[in-house]
Design a protein around this motif. Structure first.
Motif, PDB file in Angstrom:
ATOM      1  N   GLU A  15     -14.460  26.881  65.432  1.00 48.62           N
ATOM      2  CA  GLU A  15     -14.782  25.537  64.939  1.00 48.62           C
ATOM      3  C   GLU A  15     -15.931  25.550  63.928  1.00 48.62           C
ATOM      4  N   ASP A  16     -16.904  26.416  64.118  1.00 46.20           N
ATOM      5  CA  ASP A  16     -18.026  26.487  63.172  1.00 46.20           C
ATOM      6  C   ASP A  16     -17.548  26.924  61.795  1.00 46.20           C
ATOM      7  N   ILE A  17     -16.639  27.878  61.762  1.00 49.06           N
ATOM      8  CA  ILE A  17     -16.103  28.344  60.476  1.00 49.06           C
ATOM      9  C   ILE A  17     -15.269  27.239  59.825  1.00 49.06           C
ATOM     10  N   ILE A  18     -14.451  26.565  60.625  1.00 50.60           N
ATOM     11  CA  ILE A  18     -13.629  25.481  60.080  1.00 50.60           C
ATOM     12  C   ILE A  18     -14.517  24.398  59.480  1.00 50.60           C
ATOM     13  N   VAL A  21     -16.005  25.679  56.212  1.00 48.39           N
ATOM     14  CA  VAL A  21     -14.989  25.718  55.156  1.00 48.39           C
ATOM     15  C   VAL A  21     -14.677  24.306  54.666  1.00 48.39           C
ATOM     16  N   PHE A  22     -14.539  23.366  55.584  1.00 52.61           N
ATOM     17  CA  PHE A  22     -14.262  21.986  55.190  1.00 52.61           C
ATOM     18  C   PHE A  22     -15.422  21.385  54.400  1.00 52.61           C
ATOM     19  N   THR A  23     -16.634  21.674  54.823  1.00 51.85           N
ATOM     20  CA  THR A  23     -17.804  21.174  54.090  1.00 51.85           C
ATOM     21  C   THR A  23     -17.832  21.745  52.682  1.00 51.85           C
ATOM     22  N   HIS A  29     -14.289  20.529  45.947  1.00 54.58           N
ATOM     23  CA  HIS A  29     -12.987  20.004  45.536  1.00 54.58           C
ATOM     24  C   HIS A  29     -12.731  18.536  45.876  1.00 54.58           C
ATOM     25  N   GLU A  30     -13.717  17.826  46.377  1.00 57.76           N
ATOM     26  CA  GLU A  30     -13.466  16.431  46.735  1.00 57.76           C
ATOM     27  C   GLU A  30     -12.987  15.620  45.529  1.00 57.76           C
ATOM     28  N   ASP A  31     -13.430  16.008  44.335  1.00 60.86           N
ATOM     29  CA  ASP A  31     -13.020  15.312  43.120  1.00 60.86           C
ATOM     30  C   ASP A  31     -11.830  15.989  42.443  1.00 60.86           C
TER      31      ASP A  31
END
Length: 111
Positions: A15-18, A21-23, A29-31
């Motif tokens: 979960e920490d890696i996920i 990676v999501f952060t 890439h949010e934009d």
């Protein structure tokens, strides 16, 4: 959409890696939708190629397949300096909105 089973297998169910990676995904890439649309509108095929290629790689690791297939089509066209199909571009923009929301929701629930 993100396939969390595939994602978890790639990330060793950590979960920490996920979360990391999501952060990083949101920071980088949010934009992505805005970039795709901007490059498409400007007919800047080289930058559109790079953006599609980058997004395709990260989304593949998320187990996403539908948007990845459309990004591959965009990448193939722009690699050759050809305009991608507008429906591929629109599909990617909509897909990225869903994916971004999945990532945001996941990070909010993990807090």
């Amino acid at each position: 959409m993100i396939n969390f089973d595939v994602l978890r297998s790639y990330m060793d169910d950590d979960e920490d890696i996920i979360q990391a990676v999501f952060t990083a995904f949101l920071e980088e890439h949010e934009d992505g939708s805005d970039k795709i649309l901007s490059h498409y509108t400007a007919q800047n095929w080289s930058d559109l190629f790079l953006t599609a290629h980058s997004l395709k790689g990260i989304l593949s690791s998320f187990g996403e397949s539908d948007t990845v297939a459309r990004l591959q089509s965009i990448e193939n066209a722009t690699r050759d300096g050809i305009a991608p199909h507008e429906d591929d571009v629109q599909h990617v923009i909509k897909g990225l909105a869903v994916i971004n929301q999945q990532v945001i929701d996941y990070l909010a629930s993990a807090s």
